[in-house]
Design an enzyme around this catalytic site. Sequence first.
Site, PDB file in Angstrom:
ATOM      1  N   ARG A  75      38.408  53.683  53.432  1.00  0.00           N
ATOM      2  CA  ARG A  75      37.585  54.369  54.432  1.00  0.00           C
ATOM      3  C   ARG A  75      38.503  55.119  55.392  1.00  0.00           C
ATOM      4  NH1 ARG A  75      33.861  54.432  51.606  1.00  0.00           N
ATOM      5  NH2 ARG A  75      31.770  53.584  51.910  1.00  0.00           N
ATOM      6  N   HIS A  89      35.737  62.294  48.556  1.00  0.00           N
ATOM      7  CA  HIS A  89      35.011  61.031  48.394  1.00  0.00           C
ATOM      8  C   HIS A  89      34.440  60.899  46.977  1.00  0.00           C
ATOM      9  CE1 HIS A  89      32.756  57.687  50.764  1.00  0.00           C
ATOM     10  NE2 HIS A  89      32.948  57.326  49.510  1.00  0.00           N
TER      11      HIS A  89
HETATM   12  P1  NAP Z   1      35.032  43.815  49.145  1.00  0.00           P
HETATM   13  O1  NAP Z   1      34.817  43.166  47.812  1.00  0.00           O
HETATM   14  O2  NAP Z   1      34.124  43.478  50.268  1.00  0.00           O
HETATM   15  O3  NAP Z   1      36.543  43.502  49.548  1.00  0.00           O
HETATM   16  C1  NAP Z   1      37.067  43.807  50.797  1.00  0.00           C
HETATM   17  C2  NAP Z   1      38.483  43.275  50.859  1.00  0.00           C
HETATM   18  O4  NAP Z   1      39.045  43.633  52.129  1.00  0.00           O
HETATM   19  C3  NAP Z   1      38.550  41.760  50.752  1.00  0.00           C
HETATM   20  O5  NAP Z   1      39.666  41.360  49.982  1.00  0.00           O
HETATM   21  C4  NAP Z   1      38.746  41.324  52.211  1.00  0.00           C
HETATM   22  O6  NAP Z   1      39.445  40.121  52.378  1.00  0.00           O
HETATM   23  C5  NAP Z   1      39.589  42.469  52.730  1.00  0.00           C
HETATM   24  N1  NAP Z   1      39.482  42.561  54.195  1.00  0.00           N
HETATM   25  C6  NAP Z   1      38.376  42.821  54.931  1.00  0.00           C
HETATM   26  N2  NAP Z   1      38.686  42.824  56.251  1.00  0.00           N
HETATM   27  C7  NAP Z   1      40.006  42.557  56.327  1.00  0.00           C
HETATM   28  C8  NAP Z   1      40.906  42.434  57.401  1.00  0.00           C
HETATM   29  N3  NAP Z   1      40.522  42.568  58.674  1.00  0.00           N
HETATM   30  N4  NAP Z   1      42.203  42.155  57.128  1.00  0.00           N
HETATM   31  C9  NAP Z   1      42.607  41.997  55.857  1.00  0.00           C
HETATM   32  N5  NAP Z   1      41.802  42.116  54.781  1.00  0.00           N
HETATM   33  C10 NAP Z   1      40.516  42.393  55.016  1.00  0.00           C
HETATM   34  O7  NAP Z   1      34.997  45.400  49.005  1.00  0.00           O
HETATM   35  P2  NAP Z   1      35.264  46.293  47.704  1.00  0.00           P
HETATM   36  O8  NAP Z   1      34.090  46.300  46.821  1.00  0.00           O
HETATM   37  O9  NAP Z   1      36.572  45.900  47.131  1.00  0.00           O
HETATM   38  O10 NAP Z   1      35.359  47.735  48.391  1.00  0.00           O
HETATM   39  C11 NAP Z   1      36.381  48.030  49.337  1.00  0.00           C
HETATM   40  C12 NAP Z   1      36.038  49.314  50.061  1.00  0.00           C
HETATM   41  O11 NAP Z   1      36.216  50.426  49.187  1.00  0.00           O
HETATM   42  C13 NAP Z   1      34.559  49.456  50.484  1.00  0.00           C
HETATM   43  O12 NAP Z   1      34.313  48.748  51.685  1.00  0.00           O
HETATM   44  C14 NAP Z   1      34.430  50.939  50.679  1.00  0.00           C
HETATM   45  O13 NAP Z   1      34.780  51.257  52.006  1.00  0.00           O
HETATM   46  C15 NAP Z   1      35.489  51.525  49.734  1.00  0.00           C
HETATM   47  N6  NAP Z   1      34.882  52.298  48.621  1.00  0.00           N
HETATM   48  C16 NAP Z   1      35.253  53.596  48.474  1.00  0.00           C
HETATM   49  C17 NAP Z   1      34.731  54.339  47.435  1.00  0.00           C
HETATM   50  C18 NAP Z   1      35.169  55.761  47.211  1.00  0.00           C
HETATM   51  O14 NAP Z   1      34.621  56.457  46.363  1.00  0.00           O
HETATM   52  N7  NAP Z   1      36.171  56.236  47.928  1.00  0.00           N
HETATM   53  C19 NAP Z   1      33.818  53.775  46.543  1.00  0.00           C
HETATM   54  C20 NAP Z   1      33.454  52.448  46.735  1.00  0.00           C
HETATM   55  C21 NAP Z   1      33.992  51.713  47.776  1.00  0.00           C
HETATM   56  P3  NAP Z   1      38.796  38.735  51.867  1.00  0.00           P
HETATM   57  O15 NAP Z   1      38.827  38.834  50.366  1.00  0.00           O
HETATM   58  O16 NAP Z   1      39.708  37.705  52.371  1.00  0.00           O
HETATM   59  O17 NAP Z   1      37.405  38.672  52.435  1.00  0.00           O
END
Ligand code: NAP
Length: 313
Positions: free
Chosen positions: A228, A276
Amino acid sequence: MPVRVLFSAPASDWTLYEPHLARACAARGLDVVLSPDADDPAAVDYVVYSPKGGLEDFGAFTRLKAVLSLWAGVERIASNPTLRVPLARMVDAGLTEGMCDYVAGHVLRYHLGLDDHLARQDGVWRGDAVPPLARERTVAVLGQGALGRAAAETLAALGFRTIGWSRTPKPPHPRIDGRSADDGLAATLAEAEILVLLLPATPATENLLDADRLARLPRRACIVNPGRGTLIDDAALLAALDAGEVAHATLDVFREEPLPPDHPYWHHPRVTVTPHIAAETRPSTASEVVAENIARVEAGRPLLHEVDRALGY
Ligand code: NAP
């Protein structure tokens, strides 16, 4: 009585999703009425939600049981005070595969120095520009959730020395050097020749990559951000790029999207902007996730991928 599902997303998405959703619900024996219009919000049981659908106020949805996001990133809805029912985010096989492709592509591009070769087709034979092996290159992936872990596994399978950093510790992985917030971030950044950001946008991750943290990266590190836009202090990154401390950044997400045409990122020689497109939710696979969650709630079972509203992801 049928289960009423409002599909709150752009009209073009309705055309793409409707047949898949209908099929996925029928396959689970669900009697559903799917609609892109909320004529009677008080009759709606579930909202399938995209931030682009424009729904902001859930107050009139008095029968609502859950909101099922089509997006993995839920920052636009997680803090909505009118939402008083559970929220599920999207974890979709198509989304994950797309993200792995995007991350692997841009990491390999940096690793192999492809931009330099493309920019320098000038007749000069630079035979000493041999890239190291992947195992001699350290890549750190911040975020080890559905997308970050899959991307790290892809990089590790390519041979990169891969660090995976997350808020909480993860079970040991044979090829990923797991680190957590308890270990701090400084040591991970100091090793990250290529840094991949796959954290969610939350208050805790806002400007995570600020001037101090950018300064901890190895000199001439590269950054890939499909997470993000709020993860990066933009002014600090531009300053680090101008000073040559950070060699290059590939940015897919921004504080303001579409990125305004006059934004310095568009014109910076050391920035690649992608609009994006790192990973897109795929209607066929995502519809299975939505239907599965409706079936689970109807059967009194917990949602898959429920958002922790206090953490914001
Ligand atoms: P997710 O499964 O919710 O994983 C989030 C990860 O971030 C988890 O490992 C979490 O740690 C870690 N995290 C959250 N807050 C943190 C902090 N303060 N300090 C350290 N680590 C932290 O999300 P996801 O499905 O992998 O997706 C990640 C992000 O990708 C989404 O939120 C979205 O913003 C982005 N995204 C972008 C696109 C694009 O096209 N560019 C598409 C889809 C998603 P824990 O495991 O310990 O909870």
